[in-house]
Design a protein around this motif. Structure first.
Motif, PDB file in Angstrom:
ATOM      1  N   GLU A  98       0.825  -1.205   0.000  1.00  0.00           N
ATOM      2  CA  GLU A  98       0.000   0.000   0.000  1.00  0.00           C
ATOM      3  C   GLU A  98       0.864   1.262   0.000  1.00  0.00           C
ATOM      4  N   ASN A  99       1.985   1.255   0.726  1.00  0.00           N
ATOM      5  CA  ASN A  99       2.894   2.395   0.750  1.00  0.00           C
ATOM      6  C   ASN A  99       3.495   2.645  -0.627  1.00  0.00           C
ATOM      7  N   ALA A 100       3.895   1.554  -1.303  1.00  0.00           N
ATOM      8  CA  ALA A 100       4.451   1.696  -2.652  1.00  0.00           C
ATOM      9  C   ALA A 100       3.420   2.273  -3.613  1.00  0.00           C
ATOM     10  N   MET A 101       2.177   1.821  -3.504  1.00  0.00           N
ATOM     11  CA  MET A 101       1.125   2.351  -4.375  1.00  0.00           C
ATOM     12  C   MET A 101       0.896   3.839  -4.113  1.00  0.00           C
ATOM     13  N   ARG A 124       3.904  10.387  -6.993  1.00  0.00           N
ATOM     14  CA  ARG A 124       4.849  10.752  -8.051  1.00  0.00           C
ATOM     15  C   ARG A 124       4.130  11.132  -9.334  1.00  0.00           C
ATOM     16  N   LEU A 125       3.096  10.345  -9.685  1.00  0.00           N
ATOM     17  CA  LEU A 125       2.323  10.656 -10.896  1.00  0.00           C
ATOM     18  C   LEU A 125       1.591  11.983 -10.757  1.00  0.00           C
ATOM     19  N   ASP A 126       1.051  12.253  -9.570  1.00  0.00           N
ATOM     20  CA  ASP A 126       0.348  13.532  -9.361  1.00  0.00           C
ATOM     21  C   ASP A 126       1.312  14.694  -9.478  1.00  0.00           C
ATOM     22  N   GLN A 127       2.516  14.561  -8.897  1.00  0.00           N
ATOM     23  CA  GLN A 127       3.493  15.629  -8.989  1.00  0.00           C
ATOM     24  C   GLN A 127       3.946  15.835 -10.428  1.00  0.00           C
ATOM     25  N   HIS A 128       4.133  14.751 -11.168  1.00  0.00           N
ATOM     26  CA  HIS A 128       4.531  14.861 -12.571  1.00  0.00           C
ATOM     27  C   HIS A 128       3.454  15.565 -13.391  1.00  0.00           C
ATOM     28  N   GLN A 129       2.183  15.232 -13.111  1.00  0.00           N
ATOM     29  CA  GLN A 129       1.085  15.864 -13.835  1.00  0.00           C
ATOM     30  C   GLN A 129       1.013  17.360 -13.512  1.00  0.00           C
TER      31      GLN A 129
END
Length: 211
Positions: A164-167, A173-178
């Motif tokens: 769950e932590n990895a997810m 990371r995806l939100d920050q990239h977006q």
């Protein structure tokens, strides 16, 4: 009109209770007489009023009928007694056997708890010691098994939490990239708008000066 059913309970009114007793007593004596005549039955009926007055009916002799009843009851009891004794005997033996077994278990329990050891011989004490050693081994094995199950459960919970932590990290990371891409796009739009050129009025004034 349909007559309601009379509720069977004690009549509280004394006059009504006495009237009902007199009426139903006569009916009961009449029914007993009819039963004796119609069916050739030996009938004896005894009634005591609330005041203790005796009322009776006998198709033959009351004394003979009562004596016949007593003999019948006695013969019935005598005929069933051997059968009852025969069935009760195995149960009695079983109860005695269970009682002795319970007593033996209670004695063994006290000895395992360290009580009543004064009469035990060396051999008996060694036997108790071996029983305690076996019991301790079984208890330790059971405790170890429970600990292993608990450790496996904790490891499984750890694996679930790590996943769950990895997810969550990947999602972050995806939100920050977006967000970064959206910021870059906004800056590009601003720079494009600034590099389009001068306003029309300034451009026309420059051309007038050149002429």
């Amino acid at each position: 009109m349909v007559r309601g059913k009379t509720q069977l309970k004690r009549i509280e009114n004394t006059t009504s209770r006495q009237a009902t007793f007199s009426k139903r007593r006569k009916g009961l004596l009449k029914k007993a007489s009819e039963l004796s005549v119609l069916c050739d039955a030996d009938v004896a009926l005894i009634i005591f009023s609330p005041r203790g007055k005796l009322n009776q009916y006998a198709s033959s002799s009351m004394e003979e009928t009562i004596g016949r009843y007593k003999r019948h009851v006695k013969n019935t009891q005598d005929s069933t007694s051997p059968f009852v004794d025969q069935n009760a005997q195995p149960l009695k033996h079983e109860a005695q056997r269970m009682s002795k077994k319970i007593e033996q278990l209670e004695t063994s329990k006290r000895k395992l708890l360290g009580e009543d050891l004064g009469k035990c011989s060396i051999r008996g004490l060694r036997k108790i010691e071996r029983q305690l050693d076996r019991s301790i081994s079984i208890i330790r094995a059971r405790k170890t098994s429970l600990y292993r199950k608990l450790i496996e459960q904790l490891k499984e919970k750890e694996r679930i939490l790590v996943a769950e932590n990895a997810m969550l990290r990947e999602k972050l990371r995806l939100d920050q990239h977006q967000i970064s891409n959206e910021d870059n796009a906004a800056v590009s739009i601003v720079e494009t708008a600034l590099s389009i050129g001068l306003p029309d009025q300034i451009l026309n004034y420059t051309l007038f000066l050149q002429q």
